[in-house]
Write a protein that holds these residues in place. Structure first.
Motif, PDB file in Angstrom:
ATOM      1  N   ARG A  92      -7.333   3.322   2.516  1.00  0.00           N
ATOM      2  CA  ARG A  92      -7.035   4.028   1.118  1.00  0.00           C
ATOM      3  C   ARG A  92      -7.243   3.054  -0.134  1.00  0.00           C
ATOM      4  O   ARG A  92      -7.662   3.617  -1.154  1.00  0.00           O
ATOM      5  CB  ARG A  92      -5.765   4.480   1.819  1.00  0.00           C
ATOM      6  CG  ARG A  92      -5.832   5.548   2.710  1.00  0.00           C
ATOM      7  CD  ARG A  92      -4.968   6.851   2.518  1.00  0.00           C
ATOM      8  NE  ARG A  92      -3.248   6.018   3.223  1.00  0.00           N
ATOM      9  CZ  ARG A  92      -2.762   5.363   4.299  1.00  0.00           C
ATOM     10  NH1 ARG A  92      -3.689   6.133   4.817  1.00  0.00           N
ATOM     11  NH2 ARG A  92      -1.721   4.897   4.130  1.00  0.00           N
ATOM     12  N   ALA A  93      -7.111   2.324   0.134  1.00  0.00           N
ATOM     13  CA  ALA A  93      -6.776   1.895  -1.025  1.00  0.00           C
ATOM     14  C   ALA A  93      -7.614   1.615  -1.442  1.00  0.00           C
ATOM     15  O   ALA A  93      -8.372   1.320  -3.057  1.00  0.00           O
ATOM     16  CB  ALA A  93      -5.677  -0.030  -0.837  1.00  0.00           C
ATOM     17  N   ALA A 136      -4.064   1.912   5.613  1.00  0.00           N
ATOM     18  CA  ALA A 136      -3.718   1.460   4.170  1.00  0.00           C
ATOM     19  C   ALA A 136      -5.379   1.046   3.753  1.00  0.00           C
ATOM     20  O   ALA A 136      -5.202   1.593   2.219  1.00  0.00           O
ATOM     21  CB  ALA A 136      -2.204   0.789   4.349  1.00  0.00           C
ATOM     22  N   ARG A 187      -9.367   2.869  -4.364  1.00  0.00           N
ATOM     23  CA  ARG A 187      -9.209   3.554  -5.804  1.00  0.00           C
ATOM     24  C   ARG A 187      -8.541   2.576  -6.618  1.00  0.00           C
ATOM     25  O   ARG A 187      -8.141   2.349  -7.622  1.00  0.00           O
ATOM     26  CB  ARG A 187      -7.008   3.661  -5.352  1.00  0.00           C
ATOM     27  CG  ARG A 187      -7.214   5.085  -4.463  1.00  0.00           C
ATOM     28  CD  ARG A 187      -5.726   5.715  -4.607  1.00  0.00           C
ATOM     29  NE  ARG A 187      -4.401   4.719  -3.715  1.00  0.00           N
ATOM     30  CZ  ARG A 187      -4.460   4.799  -2.572  1.00  0.00           C
ATOM     31  NH1 ARG A 187      -5.021   6.082  -1.493  1.00  0.00           N
ATOM     32  NH2 ARG A 187      -3.187   4.449  -1.905  1.00  0.00           N
ATOM     33  N   PHE A 214       0.684  -0.775   0.172  1.00  0.00           N
ATOM     34  CA  PHE A 214       0.048  -0.149   0.213  1.00  0.00           C
ATOM     35  C   PHE A 214       0.281   1.289  -0.083  1.00  0.00           C
ATOM     36  O   PHE A 214       1.596   1.216   0.752  1.00  0.00           O
ATOM     37  CB  PHE A 214      -1.313   0.094   1.133  1.00  0.00           C
ATOM     38  CG  PHE A 214      -1.731  -0.827   1.357  1.00  0.00           C
ATOM     39  CD1 PHE A 214      -3.315  -0.946   0.145  1.00  0.00           C
ATOM     40  CD2 PHE A 214      -1.943  -2.394   2.113  1.00  0.00           C
ATOM     41  CE1 PHE A 214      -3.875  -2.597   0.835  1.00  0.00           C
ATOM     42  CE2 PHE A 214      -3.006  -3.022   2.137  1.00  0.00           C
ATOM     43  CZ  PHE A 214      -3.768  -3.006   1.725  1.00  0.00           C
ATOM     44  N   ASP A 215       0.754   2.637  -0.948  1.00  0.00           N
ATOM     45  CA  ASP A 215       1.489   3.396  -0.501  1.00  0.00           C
ATOM     46  C   ASP A 215       2.624   3.748  -1.532  1.00  0.00           C
ATOM     47  O   ASP A 215       3.642   4.272  -0.864  1.00  0.00           O
ATOM     48  CB  ASP A 215       1.428   3.649   0.784  1.00  0.00           C
ATOM     49  CG  ASP A 215      -0.250   4.501   0.711  1.00  0.00           C
ATOM     50  OD1 ASP A 215      -1.201   5.244   0.142  1.00  0.00           O
ATOM     51  OD2 ASP A 215      -0.512   4.644   1.124  1.00  0.00           O
TER      52      ASP A 215
END
Length: 272
Positions: free
Chosen positions: A257-258, A254, A261, A11-12
């Protein structure tokens, strides 16, 4: 049923939730996953129900590589996988019957769904599902009036209405009284045996996992720490599993947020 080869999830660009993980689950198996907070268990389950895709590696479901599926083909596979979450994800103000029949949304048209909201269709299916979880008398009760344990049974009945081939139970007893936890775990095991379902359950309780499951997988830092018959899991295995480890907050942030997206999370799908 599942074959994961060198699966990683980052993630990120920096948070490694799963790290080159290899795993096989046979059709009809009953498997418990345990591990410390932040071990990657929730990430793994969201990958198994095709909510989030892997960063790298191959995810095979029933002989089909689903790592990069999209659109209709992805929805078809998702219908074969039912998920029971820690949070029940029910609509509190609706009667129980509507929440149970929402398990059919993945196969109904919009018109069928709208009609059923006005007047429930496939009523026999809802009655049968509720009977299987022991609350057939709650069909028309308002869902928010039920106890936490009863609401979890409604969520399980919704999954039964979906009729998946695989049941993923992600901490299904964390929000119920400990006295009820063993009963819900046993209910899911009995249902999966009776209806020939593959069952994977993520549990915080080591005792429940060892007492009820023939196979137990320990996950730590995104990797398999051990994969053994329950009778072969020793205190040494558990000490190594729960010593140190990452914090769950980082992984959860994480994931949240993921999911906004992810190419997979943008596709309509049904989980219970």
């Amino acid at each position: 049923m599942y074959q994961l080869s060198h699966i990683s999830k980052i993630f990120d660009g920096r948070i490694v939730a799963l790290d080159a993980l290899n795993l096989k689950v046979r059709r009809g198996e009953k498997v418990a996953l345990i591990g410390p907070s932040g071990a990657g268990k929730t990430t793994l389950f969201r990958m198994l129900n095709l909510t989030i895709p892997p960063t790298s590696g191959t995810l095979v479901f029933d002989g089909q590589d689903v790592s990069h599926l999209h659109g209709r083909r992805l929805r078809e596979v998702r219908r074969r996988i039912g998920t029971v979450y820690q949070q029940h994800n029910l609509v509190p103000r609706l009667p129980v019957v509507h929440n149970v029949l929402s398990g059919k949304l993945g196969s109904w048209s919009i018109w069928q769904a709208m009609c059923s909201l006005i007047r429930p269709t496939e009523l026999n299916l809802a009655c049968e599902a509720l009977a299987q979880v022991g609350i057939s008398d709650k069909l028309y009760e308002r869902t928010e009036s039920l106890s936490g344990g009863q609401q979890q049974r409604v969520a399980i009945a919704r999954m039964l209405a979906q009729n998946p081939e695989v049941i993923l139970a992600d901490e299904p007893v964390s929000s119920v009284d400990p006295a009820l936890a063993a009963g819900i775990v046993k209910l899911l095991l009995d249902l999966s045996t009776t209806y020939l379902k593959t069952l994977l359950m993520n549990l915080h309780s080591v005792d429940l996992a060892l007492a009820h499951f023939p196979r137990v997988i320990g996950l730590k830092d995104g990797k398999v720490s051990f994969d053994l018959p329950a009778a072969e899991v020793t205190d040494e295995h558990l000490t190594a599993l729960y010593s140190g480890g990452r914090t769950e907050t980082i992984e959860e942030e994480a994931l949240n947020r993921a999911e906004h997206r992810s190419a997979w999370s943008c596709q309509p799908h049904l989980t219970s």
